[in-house]
Design an enzyme around this catalytic site. Structure first.
Site, PDB file in Angstrom:
ATOM      1  CB  SER A  70     -79.225  12.887  39.841  1.00  0.00           C
ATOM      2  OG  SER A  70     -79.486  14.108  39.455  1.00  0.00           O
ATOM      3  CG  PHE A 107     -76.618  26.086  35.657  1.00  0.00           C
ATOM      4  CD1 PHE A 107     -77.591  25.744  36.823  1.00  0.00           C
ATOM      5  CD2 PHE A 107     -76.352  25.178  35.193  1.00  0.00           C
ATOM      6  CE1 PHE A 107     -78.397  24.503  36.177  1.00  0.00           C
ATOM      7  CE2 PHE A 107     -76.517  24.132  35.191  1.00  0.00           C
ATOM      8  CZ  PHE A 107     -77.438  23.408  35.675  1.00  0.00           C
ATOM      9  CB  ALA A 108     -74.999  33.623  35.215  1.00  0.00           C
ATOM     10  CE1 TYR A 115     -75.822  10.649  37.325  1.00  0.00           C
ATOM     11  CE2 TYR A 115     -75.915  13.438  36.377  1.00  0.00           C
ATOM     12  CZ  TYR A 115     -77.006  12.395  37.200  1.00  0.00           C
ATOM     13  OH  TYR A 115     -77.452  11.774  38.010  1.00  0.00           O
ATOM     14  CB  SER A 116     -76.131  12.664  30.179  1.00  0.00           C
ATOM     15  OG  SER A 116     -76.324  13.435  28.778  1.00  0.00           O
ATOM     16  CG  ASN A 117     -78.477  16.528  34.531  1.00  0.00           C
ATOM     17  OD1 ASN A 117     -78.869  15.228  35.368  1.00  0.00           O
ATOM     18  ND2 ASN A 117     -77.892  17.129  34.399  1.00  0.00           N
ATOM     19  N   GLY A 153     -78.429  13.136  44.215  1.00  0.00           N
ATOM     20  CA  GLY A 153     -78.941  14.835  43.956  1.00  0.00           C
ATOM     21  C   GLY A 153     -78.371  16.509  44.106  1.00  0.00           C
TER      22      GLY A 153
END
Length: 380
Positions: A89, A158-159, A195-197, A338
């Site tokens: 980030s 992610f898994a 917070y949002s990507n 990040g």
């Protein structure tokens, strides 16, 4: 973009996970007076489970570079002070800077609605781009759902099973937005902070719409090349890392225990404008120093950059792609953190740009990065 806020529940202050690693490596050039506490905090992170740490600080005494731990668990090769790594980030500050430059050039206003530049894109389950401004994207007050919190996205990318099956997938920004739009907004625009990507996927898309160029090309032309950031790139689809670099490790599970996996390679389109860049500690320090000293923005946009809003942490306020952190000693530092697959990166500088720190953990589940920050800036 954050793995730690996606599947792994751990944060930079998470409970340590025991891991067999070689003894901490000596700092490049030796421990100088004033940085010994920083080295000790880095060594402690390795003892707590981080495979390795690379760091660089610059202050009135000059430049100090150091490492601890390893860059490769299989071979035991130590980390290098020159390592390149994924910055997650931290990418957001580069994206925000480009949008502010475009505003300074009269190409857009941060008070423009998203709908003006991306008509019909922000729609679904209560999302409405006609009510969200570009400024709200940059300071995370838009309320737009965070794509990396979508359950399907988490399981797919992610898994463990999903990651190894799909890590080389190429995603478009529209693909990422589709995951986010399946969910309801977190709140009405401007009514809170979260917070949002997704905000920075959209911000990158706005850059492309306004300029007609890929947002990475704009970052390169406007920031990377003018500042001479030789280790910094915005990759498109290449999953590999440039040299020199270390391997990156993650748990790919909801718990911080269990097997450790090499997660070095993945297609950067999975993160896009929310976190796909690669850099090193020297370049990050140079960038944030230049930014805070006003070398990249006119005065009006510089004031917008550092106009902060409340977050969920009373010691942490958020500007436009930039965080203001108050440390225990009262010092304020500016920069960004990040988190991405196998990497935790921190890049900070004082407001006058005289004292900077950038470092990277090549593991995403443990290690006290706050201790490293405090040791460096609160040592006086």
């Amino acid at each position: 973009m954050s793995v730690r806020t996606g599947l792994v529940a751990a944060t930079a202050l998470a409970a340590a996970v025991a891991m067999a690693v070689p003894a901490a490596a000596a700092p490049a050039g030796g421990v100088r007076a004033g940085h010994s506490a920083t080295q000790e905090a880095m060594d402690a992170a390795v003892k707590d489970g981080v495979p390795g740490v690379t760091a660089r600080a610059k202050d009135a005494r000059g430049v100090w570079k150091a490492t601890s731990g390893v860059g490769d668990l299989r071979t035991g090769k130590p980390r290098s002070a020159e390592d390149r790594y994924r910055v997650g980030s931290v990418t957001k500050t580069f994206v925000a800077t480009v949008l502010l430059q475009l505003e300074a050039e009269g190409e857009l206003s941060l008070d423009d609605k998203v709908e003006k530049w991306l008509p019909g894109v922000v729609r679904g389950n209560g999302h409405d781009g006609r009510k969200v401004t570009l400024r709200q994207l940059l300071n995370h007050t838009s309320g737009i759902f965070n794509v990396t919190q979508d359950k399907t996205f988490i399981e797919r990318y992610f898994a463990k099973d999903g990651f190894f099956e799909h890590r080389y997938d190429t995603l478009t920004p529209e693909d990422l937005l589709a995951y986010a739009m399946k969910n309801e907004p977190d709140f009405d625009p401007g009514m809170s902070w979260n917070y949002s990507n997704t905000n920075y996927v959209l911000s990158a898309m706005v850059i492309e719409k306004v300029t007609g160029h890929w947002y990475g090309d704009e970052i390169r032309a406007r920031i990377i090349e003018p500042l001479g950031l030789r280790a910094t790139i915005v990759p498109r689809t290449d999953p590999t890392m440039p040299h020199p670099s270390s391997r990156a490790y993650g748990k790919l599970a909801r718990e911080t225990t269990g097997p450790t996996y090499d997660v070095t390679e993945w297609n950067p389109t999975l993160a896009y404008g929310g976190g796909n860049m690669i850099s090193d500690s020297a370049d990050l320090s140079r960038f944030y120093t230049a930014l805070l000293r006003g070398r990249l923005l006119p005065q009006k946009q510089q004031q917008e950059l550092t106009a902060t809003v409340d977050t969920s942490d009373p010691k942490r306020r958020y500007g436009l792609g930039l965080t203001d952190v108050e440390l225990s000693c009262g010092i304020h530092v500016w920069g960004h953190v990040g988190d991405i697959y196998g990497a935790h990166t921190v890049a900070l500088t004082t407001a006058d740009g005289r004292h900077s720190l950038a470092f990277n953990f090549n593991g995403d589940w443990s290690g006290d990065s706050k201790a490293v920050i405090e040791a460096e800036f609160c040592r006086e």
